[in-house]
Scaffold this motif. Structure first.
Motif, mmCIF file in Angstrom:
data_model
loop_
_atom_site.group_PDB
_atom_site.id
_atom_site.type_symbol
_atom_site.label_atom_id
_atom_site.label_comp_id
_atom_site.label_asym_id
_atom_site.label_seq_id
_atom_site.Cartn_x
_atom_site.Cartn_y
_atom_site.Cartn_z
ATOM 1 N N LYS A 1 0.825 -1.223 0.098
ATOM 2 C CA LYS A 1 -0.066 -0.020 0.063
ATOM 3 C C LYS A 1 0.723 1.369 0.000
ATOM 4 N N ALA A 2 2.067 1.385 0.576
ATOM 5 C CA ALA A 2 3.065 2.317 0.633
ATOM 6 C C ALA A 2 3.772 2.383 -0.745
ATOM 7 N N GLY A 3 3.683 1.534 -1.520
ATOM 8 C CA GLY A 3 4.282 1.662 -2.785
ATOM 9 C C GLY A 3 5.510 0.899 -2.951
ATOM 10 N N TRP A 4 5.860 -0.230 -2.232
ATOM 11 C CA TRP A 4 6.878 -1.002 -2.310
ATOM 12 C C TRP A 4 6.378 -2.461 -2.866
ATOM 13 N N HIS A 5 7.335 -3.072 -3.586
ATOM 14 C CA HIS A 5 7.161 -4.221 -4.221
ATOM 15 C C HIS A 5 8.340 -5.203 -3.384
ATOM 16 N N ILE A 6 7.830 -6.245 -2.824
ATOM 17 C CA ILE A 6 8.820 -7.289 -2.191
ATOM 18 C C ILE A 6 9.529 -8.329 -3.005
ATOM 19 N N LYS A 7 10.816 -8.246 -2.936
ATOM 20 C CA LYS A 7 11.522 -9.030 -3.913
ATOM 21 C C LYS A 7 12.146 -10.245 -3.076
ATOM 22 N N LYS A 8 12.178 -10.138 -1.783
ATOM 23 C CA LYS A 8 12.697 -11.344 -1.009
ATOM 24 C C LYS A 8 11.974 -11.312 0.433
ATOM 25 N N ARG A 9 11.899 -12.349 0.988
ATOM 26 C CA ARG A 9 11.407 -12.392 2.234
ATOM 27 C C ARG A 9 11.840 -13.381 3.151
ATOM 28 N N GLU A 10 11.803 -13.561 4.380
ATOM 29 C CA GLU A 10 12.432 -14.800 5.176
ATOM 30 C C GLU A 10 11.793 -14.553 6.450
ATOM 31 N N LYS A 11 11.678 -15.725 7.044
ATOM 32 C CA LYS A 11 11.025 -15.707 8.553
ATOM 33 C C LYS A 11 12.066 -16.646 9.456
ATOM 34 N N PHE A 12 12.355 -16.427 10.596
ATOM 35 C CA PHE A 12 13.305 -17.153 11.400
ATOM 36 C C PHE A 12 12.737 -17.050 12.659
ATOM 37 N N THR A 13 13.398 -18.413 13.746
ATOM 38 C CA THR A 13 13.017 -18.462 15.131
ATOM 39 C C THR A 13 13.988 -17.619 15.939
ATOM 40 N N ASN A 14 13.748 -17.533 17.095
ATOM 41 C CA ASN A 14 14.736 -16.911 17.987
ATOM 42 C C ASN A 14 14.648 -17.687 19.244
ATOM 43 N N PRO A 15 14.985 -19.025 19.449
ATOM 44 C CA PRO A 15 15.033 -19.597 20.551
ATOM 45 C C PRO A 15 15.699 -18.760 21.797
ATOM 46 N N ILE A 16 15.308 -19.229 22.905
ATOM 47 C CA ILE A 16 15.711 -18.785 24.224
ATOM 48 C C ILE A 16 15.993 -19.714 25.099
ATOM 49 N N LYS A 17 17.222 -19.782 25.910
ATOM 50 C CA LYS A 17 17.633 -20.718 26.618
ATOM 51 C C LYS A 17 16.853 -20.550 28.095
ATOM 52 N N LYS A 18 15.636 -20.806 28.045
ATOM 53 C CA LYS A 18 14.945 -20.883 29.290
ATOM 54 C C LYS A 18 14.017 -22.096 29.436
ATOM 55 N N ILE A 19 13.444 -22.598 30.619
ATOM 56 C CA ILE A 19 12.502 -23.608 30.449
ATOM 57 C C ILE A 19 10.924 -23.141 30.738
ATOM 58 N N PRO B 1 8.448 -18.991 14.088
ATOM 59 C CA PRO B 1 9.051 -17.852 13.543
ATOM 60 C C PRO B 1 8.732 -16.636 14.506
ATOM 61 N N ARG B 2 9.734 -15.971 14.723
ATOM 62 C CA ARG B 2 9.477 -14.854 15.794
ATOM 63 C C ARG B 2 9.993 -13.478 14.811
ATOM 64 N N TYR B 3 10.670 -13.659 13.962
ATOM 65 C CA TYR B 3 11.097 -12.281 12.932
ATOM 66 C C TYR B 3 10.600 -12.421 11.576
ATOM 67 N N TYR B 4 10.679 -11.390 10.856
ATOM 68 C CA TYR B 4 9.918 -11.579 9.527
ATOM 69 C C TYR B 4 10.853 -10.453 8.870
ATOM 70 N N LEU B 5 11.894 -10.902 7.975
ATOM 71 C CA LEU B 5 13.024 -9.867 7.117
ATOM 72 C C LEU B 5 12.283 -9.726 5.706
ATOM 73 N N VAL B 6 12.342 -8.341 5.431
ATOM 74 C CA VAL B 6 12.120 -8.299 3.932
ATOM 75 C C VAL B 6 12.737 -7.435 3.113
ATOM 76 N N TYR B 7 12.899 -7.723 1.978
ATOM 77 C CA TYR B 7 13.808 -6.791 0.996
ATOM 78 C C TYR B 7 12.672 -6.318 -0.136
ATOM 79 N N ALA B 8 12.672 -4.903 -0.146
ATOM 80 C CA ALA B 8 11.563 -4.507 -1.232
ATOM 81 C C ALA B 8 12.255 -3.207 -2.177
ATOM 82 N N GLU B 9 11.596 -3.095 -3.218
ATOM 83 C CA GLU B 9 11.851 -2.177 -4.061
ATOM 84 C C GLU B 9 10.744 -1.141 -4.050
ATOM 85 N N ARG B 10 10.850 0.048 -4.454
ATOM 86 C CA ARG B 10 10.063 1.078 -4.824
ATOM 87 C C ARG B 10 9.335 0.836 -6.209
ATOM 88 N N ILE B 11 8.002 0.706 -6.175
ATOM 89 C CA ILE B 11 7.163 0.232 -7.215
ATOM 90 C C ILE B 11 7.393 1.678 -8.325
#
Length: 173
Positions: free
Chosen positions: A134-152, A163-173
């Motif tokens: 909606k803001a005028g970007w076209h997503i070219k690459k995306r990735e989700k990943f986990t972030n485990p923590i050392k707790k019980i 998955p806890r994080y979402y990474l995106v690479y986008a270019e202006r349309i």
């Protein structure tokens, strides 16, 4: 500063993603004040300038410049009431951003001691995609990943495969 080691899994994953989509020859405006990850980007050959801590909900002038090839925003948009305004006003042609994903088993983050460190949004991937489009970007690459923590406990177990994080690479349309 880090003796060549990246201190957190998230930083390592984000740097790997950034290297895949942005050459070091391009200039970066990193949203947010100087932080450990902006220093890591510099250590890896990127030319990085940070914003000065201005309230981007009220003042988007920092992103309204043609001086930068890329805008980076790593865990920034969830702190804004209206990330749409910043995304729409960006003059850079490329964007690399990450956001925390909404987790069904954990409520949105709210610092008890710092009123600026609160999440107005924790996105589902499709919500962030729609916001960018909606803001005028076209997503070219995306990735989700986990972030485990050392707790019980149940939540730490769930964080190992949710998955806890979402990474995106986008270019202006």
């Amino acid at each position: 500063m880090y003796d060549g080691k990246i201190p957190k899994k998230r930083y390592k994953r984000t740097l790997q993603f950034l290297k895949e989509v942005v050459p070091t020859s391009q200039t970066i405006l990193d949203l947010g004040v100087v932080n450990p990850f902006s220093e890591i980007m510099k250590e890896h050959g990127y030319s990085v300038t940070n914003t000065r801590g201005e309230d981007l909900d009220l003042d988007t002038s920092a992103v309204q410049t043609n001086e930068y090839d890329v805008i980076t925003a790593f865990e920034i948009f969830e702190h804004l009431i209206s990330p749409f305004n910043v995304l729409q006003d960006c003059k850079a042609k490329k964007l690399v951003a990450s956001v925390p994903l909404k987790l069904w088993f954990a409520s949105a983050y709210q610092s008890k001691t710092d009123e600026r460190d609160r999440h107005y949004h924790e996105f589902e991937d499709w919500q962030f995609d729609w916001l960018l489009e909606k803001a005028g970007w076209h997503i070219k690459k995306r990735e989700k990943f986990t972030n485990p923590i050392k707790k019980i406990g149940i939540r730490p177990i769930l964080r190992r495969f949710t998955p806890r994080y979402y990474l995106v690479y986008a270019e202006r349309i």
